[in-house]
Enzyme design. Structure first.
Site, PDB file in Angstrom:
ATOM      1  N   THR A 122       0.831  -1.140  -0.071  1.00 41.48           N
ATOM      2  CA  THR A 122       0.075   0.091   0.049  1.00 41.48           C
ATOM      3  C   THR A 122       1.001   1.074  -0.072  1.00 41.48           C
ATOM      4  O   THR A 122       1.513   1.504   0.865  1.00 41.48           O
ATOM      5  CB  THR A 122      -1.009  -0.037   1.171  1.00 41.48           C
ATOM      6  OG1 THR A 122      -1.759  -1.315   1.315  1.00 41.48           O
ATOM      7  CG2 THR A 122      -1.844   1.204   1.315  1.00 41.48           C
ATOM      8  N   CYS A 268      -2.587  -2.048   8.975  1.00 40.49           N
ATOM      9  CA  CYS A 268      -3.004  -1.202   7.768  1.00 40.49           C
ATOM     10  C   CYS A 268      -3.827   0.175   8.325  1.00 40.49           C
ATOM     11  O   CYS A 268      -3.456   1.154   7.907  1.00 40.49           O
ATOM     12  CB  CYS A 268      -3.946  -1.868   6.939  1.00 40.49           C
ATOM     13  SG  CYS A 268      -2.918  -3.445   6.023  1.00 40.49           S
TER      14      CYS A 268
END
Ligand code: NAD
Length: 415
Positions: A122, A268
């Site tokens: 990411t 995350c």
């Protein structure tokens, strides 16, 4: 088609084994030798149902763990980066591991074959275009001609990695040249999943759209639960369950994010919300909603600790149920449990026992400074504690009421 995957964590190992399952030859590379040794034995370095069996099925048949970057890159058509992108300076994403993996790829290229370098880690919108492309060009490679650069964000959930990868809802390809798009579409041809080819920035943005929405839903729910507590005499769990009965939700599983708890954790949501907030702020926009989402989350462990302290005396033994950031996973990165326990210890609570079905080992590894009396099952934590506190919503904790008359503080609103 041959691919190489850099980084064999939750995302990388799932990606590598997933493509291998479809008959693609995959090389896996990781700098953590302890991790690669475990994988080479056909074992997982973390808890992930389904991936364990798939690893055994594919290891040394279509999936090969290697240290030989040169050979892997030479054979590969695509190089996937699934390395960590942790918190960096000022909350922005730290790209050190990504640069390092790209650099070792480039040093392994010795021919003119066209290869696509694909970031699955990411990374905030604009990273591929403004950072990776110039980085590769500075090393003397012609992007778009000799090398394709793309991103392919991953949406899997820990605890469901295998199924989420093999049966994903959508595949997003951030691309800037048709040759890379054609190669990546071919790579995914064996999956019956809709593929969306978008611009580089859009590909990255879609991942943050997803994670910031989930974080917002969680912070909204948590703030509402604190508001309800402040007013008093409100059945918080009941109120949220009735909210979920609204037809407009359509019984969707998204409602699990519209529910109060201890704050979002894991690898995350905390780092990704911070990374996009900081990046956009550095580009001139202060995102008010996201700022508050982050603040609310940071304050949650304190609210939870206060709630515990209002009900439990410092000389009591507190029995903590749950250490991982969510049920079904042994991931303890940024877990609210660590923050709550630290706050209790700082406030003079010395006797803390804890039980988690699978995360004890990881918790000890990540938080060696936290002193706890670890219990191996629910019975022993119940026996040791004067009061019990649920911090992770593991299914087995649902029977807690039947097992004891001791006071319970249910911070996950699950009983
Ligand atoms: N965990 C999730 O649920 C999830 C979901 C979607 C996306 N992501 C993103 O995917 C990326 C990876 O996440 P993860 O949870 O798999 O991380 P992880 O920490 O489990 O794994 C990362 C791996 O990369 C390895 N690594 C670091 N530098 C390397 C290098 N130069 N060469 C080879 N290996 C290297 C590390 O040793 C580690 O094993 C992150 O950007 C994360 O935000 C994670």
């Amino acid at each position: 088609m041959v691919i190489t995957v850099f980084g064999l964590g939750f995302v990388g190992l799932t990606t590598a084994v997933g493509f291998a399952e479809k008959g693609i030859k995959v090389y896996g590379i990781d700098v953590n030798e302890e991790r690669t040794a475990v994988i080479r034995e056909g074992r997982l370095p973390f808890f992930e149902p389904g991936l364990d069996e798939a690893l055994v099925r594919n290891l040394n048949k279509t999936f090969f763990v290697t240290e030989n970057v040169m050979q892997a890159v030479a054979e590969s058509d695509c190089i996937y980066y699934c390395v960590g992108t942790p918190y960096g300076e000022g909350g922005q994403a730290d790209l050190t591991y990504l640069y390092s993996a790209v650099e070792s790829t480039l040093s392994g290229i010795q021919d003119e074959k066209f290869r696509v370098l694909v970031t699955k880690s990411t990374i905030p919108p604009s990273t591929t275009k403004e950072k990776i492309v110039p980085f590769v060009e500075e090393k003397g490679f012609q992007v778009g001609r000799q090398i394709g650069i793309a991103n392919n964000p991953e949406f899997l959930r820990e605890g469901y990695c295998w199924d989420d990868f093999m049966n994903a809802d959508r595949i997003v390809l951030g691309i800037s040249d048709s040759r890379s798009e054609e190669i990546l579409r071919r790579l995914y041809a064996g999956f019956d999943i809709p593929v969306f080819a978008v611009s580089l920035n859009t590909g990255e943005f879609i991942k943050y759209l997803s994670n910031t929405l989930l974080a917002t839903l969680i912070s909204y729910s948590n703030e509402m639960s604190v508001m309800a507590d402040t007013v008093g005499d409100i059945d918080v769990a009941g109120a949220f369950r009735i909210l979920h009965m609204d037809k407009r939700w359509g019984g969707c599983s998204m409602t699990s994010y519209v529910y109060p708890g201890c704050g979002y954790g894991g690898y995350c949501l905390p780092k990704d919300t911070n990374a996009i907030y900081s990046l956009v702020k550095s580009k001139g926009f202060d995102a008010g909603i996201l700022h508050n989402v982050i603040q609310t989350n940071e304050r949650m462990p304190e609210f939870i600790a206060e709630r515990i302290e209002k009900n439990i005396q410092p000389d009591s033994c507190i029995g903590i149920l749950g250490l991982s950031f969510k049920p079904g996973s042994d991931d303890v990165r940024d877990t609210p449990a660590a923050k709550v326990i630290r706050k209790l210890a700082a406030d003079g609570y010395r006797k803390i026992a804890a039980y988690d079905p699978i995360a004890e080992g990881e918790f000890k590894k990540y938080y060696p400074d936290i002193e706890l009396s670890y219990c191996t099952d629910m019975e022993s934590v119940i026996e040791k504690a004067d009061e019990l506190v649920i911090l992770t919503a593991w299914e087995e904790f649902k029977k807690l009421n039947e097992m004891t008359d001791k006071p319970i503080i249910d911070c996950r609103y699950m009983l």
